[in-house]
Motif scaffolding. Structure first.
Motif, short mmCIF file in Angstrom:
data_model
loop_
_atom_site.label_atom_id
_atom_site.label_comp_id
_atom_site.label_asym_id
_atom_site.label_seq_id
_atom_site.Cartn_x
_atom_site.Cartn_y
_atom_site.Cartn_z
N MET A 1 0.84 -1.17 0.00
CA MET A 1 0.00 0.00 0.00
C MET A 1 0.89 1.25 0.00
O MET A 1 1.84 1.34 0.76
CB MET A 1 -0.90 -0.02 1.22
N ALA A 2 0.56 2.18 -0.84
CA ALA A 2 1.34 3.40 -0.96
C ALA A 2 1.00 4.36 0.18
O ALA A 2 -0.14 4.47 0.60
CB ALA A 2 1.06 4.08 -2.29
N THR A 3 2.02 5.01 0.66
CA THR A 3 1.80 5.99 1.73
C THR A 3 1.60 7.36 1.10
O THR A 3 2.17 7.67 0.06
CB THR A 3 2.98 6.04 2.70
N THR A 4 0.79 8.17 1.72
CA THR A 4 0.56 9.52 1.21
C THR A 4 1.67 10.43 1.72
O THR A 4 2.11 10.31 2.86
CB THR A 4 -0.80 10.07 1.66
N ARG A 5 2.09 11.27 0.87
CA ARG A 5 3.17 12.19 1.20
C ARG A 5 2.59 13.51 1.69
O ARG A 5 1.75 14.11 1.03
CB ARG A 5 4.02 12.44 -0.02
N LYS A 6 3.03 13.94 2.84
CA LYS A 6 2.57 15.20 3.39
C LYS A 6 3.60 16.28 3.10
O LYS A 6 4.79 16.08 3.31
CB LYS A 6 2.36 15.11 4.90
N THR A 7 3.14 17.40 2.59
CA THR A 7 4.05 18.51 2.35
C THR A 7 4.05 19.40 3.57
O THR A 7 3.02 19.63 4.18
CB THR A 7 3.62 19.33 1.12
N THR A 8 5.21 19.88 3.90
CA THR A 8 5.32 20.78 5.04
C THR A 8 5.27 22.21 4.53
O THR A 8 5.93 22.56 3.56
CB THR A 8 6.62 20.55 5.81
N ARG A 9 4.51 23.00 5.16
CA ARG A 9 4.43 24.42 4.81
C ARG A 9 5.43 25.18 5.64
O ARG A 9 5.51 25.02 6.85
CB ARG A 9 3.03 24.96 5.07
N THR A 10 6.19 26.02 4.97
CA THR A 10 7.14 26.84 5.69
C THR A 10 6.48 28.15 6.05
O THR A 10 5.71 28.71 5.28
CB THR A 10 8.40 27.12 4.84
N LYS A 11 6.77 28.63 7.22
CA LYS A 11 6.22 29.90 7.66
C LYS A 11 6.99 31.03 7.02
O LYS A 11 8.20 30.98 6.87
CB LYS A 11 6.32 30.02 9.18
N LYS A 12 6.27 32.06 6.64
CA LYS A 12 6.91 33.24 6.07
C LYS A 12 7.28 34.20 7.19
O LYS A 12 6.62 34.26 8.21
CB LYS A 12 5.97 33.94 5.09
N CYS A 13 8.32 34.92 6.96
CA CYS A 13 8.78 35.92 7.91
C CYS A 13 7.71 37.02 8.03
O CYS A 13 7.24 37.52 7.01
CB CYS A 13 10.10 36.52 7.45
N PRO A 14 7.31 37.40 9.25
CA PRO A 14 6.26 38.42 9.39
C PRO A 14 6.71 39.83 8.99
O PRO A 14 5.89 40.65 8.61
CB PRO A 14 5.91 38.36 10.87
N ASP A 15 8.01 40.09 9.05
CA ASP A 15 8.49 41.44 8.74
C ASP A 15 8.59 41.69 7.24
O ASP A 15 8.17 42.73 6.73
CB ASP A 15 9.84 41.70 9.40
N CYS A 16 9.16 40.73 6.50
CA CYS A 16 9.37 40.93 5.07
C CYS A 16 8.38 40.16 4.21
O CYS A 16 8.44 40.22 2.99
CB CYS A 16 10.79 40.53 4.68
N LYS A 17 7.48 39.41 4.82
CA LYS A 17 6.46 38.62 4.13
C LYS A 17 7.08 37.58 3.18
O LYS A 17 6.54 37.27 2.14
CB LYS A 17 5.50 39.51 3.35
N GLY A 18 8.25 37.06 3.54
CA GLY A 18 8.89 36.00 2.78
C GLY A 18 9.79 36.44 1.65
O GLY A 18 10.35 35.62 0.94
N THR A 19 9.99 37.74 1.46
CA THR A 19 10.84 38.21 0.36
C THR A 19 12.31 38.30 0.74
O THR A 19 13.17 38.23 -0.12
CB THR A 19 10.38 39.59 -0.13
N GLY A 20 12.60 38.48 2.02
CA GLY A 20 13.99 38.61 2.46
C GLY A 20 14.50 40.04 2.46
O GLY A 20 15.61 40.30 2.90
N GLU A 21 13.70 40.97 1.92
CA GLU A 21 14.10 42.38 1.88
C GLU A 21 13.01 43.26 2.46
O GLU A 21 11.83 42.95 2.35
CB GLU A 21 14.37 42.84 0.45
N ILE A 22 13.42 44.34 3.08
CA ILE A 22 12.49 45.35 3.57
C ILE A 22 12.94 46.70 3.02
O ILE A 22 14.04 46.82 2.47
CB ILE A 22 12.45 45.38 5.12
#
Length: 56
Positions: A1-22
């Motif tokens: 039986m095949a197992t289902t793969r769960k994807t992990t969601r990464t949290k975005k930075c609250p200050d830059c909203k995930g862009t890395g720049e402000i």
């Protein structure tokens, strides 16, 4: 039986909203009388150090 793969969601930075720049306001003048201008410049996010994800 095949197992289902769960994807992990990464949290975005609250200050830059995930862009890395402000954006920072440019200040001119001496330290005592520094005034802010309407100009903005890009800066590295200090919360995530440019990765887009919080370090903790």
């Amino acid at each position: 039986m095949a197992t289902t793969r769960k994807t992990t969601r990464t949290k975005k930075c609250p200050d830059c909203k995930g862009t890395g720049e402000i954006t920072e306001t440019v200040r001119v003048g001496s330290v005592r009388k520094a005034r802010e201008t309407t100009d903005r410049q890009a800066a590295l996010c200090l919360t995530c150090f440019g990765t887009g994800r919080p370090l903790t």
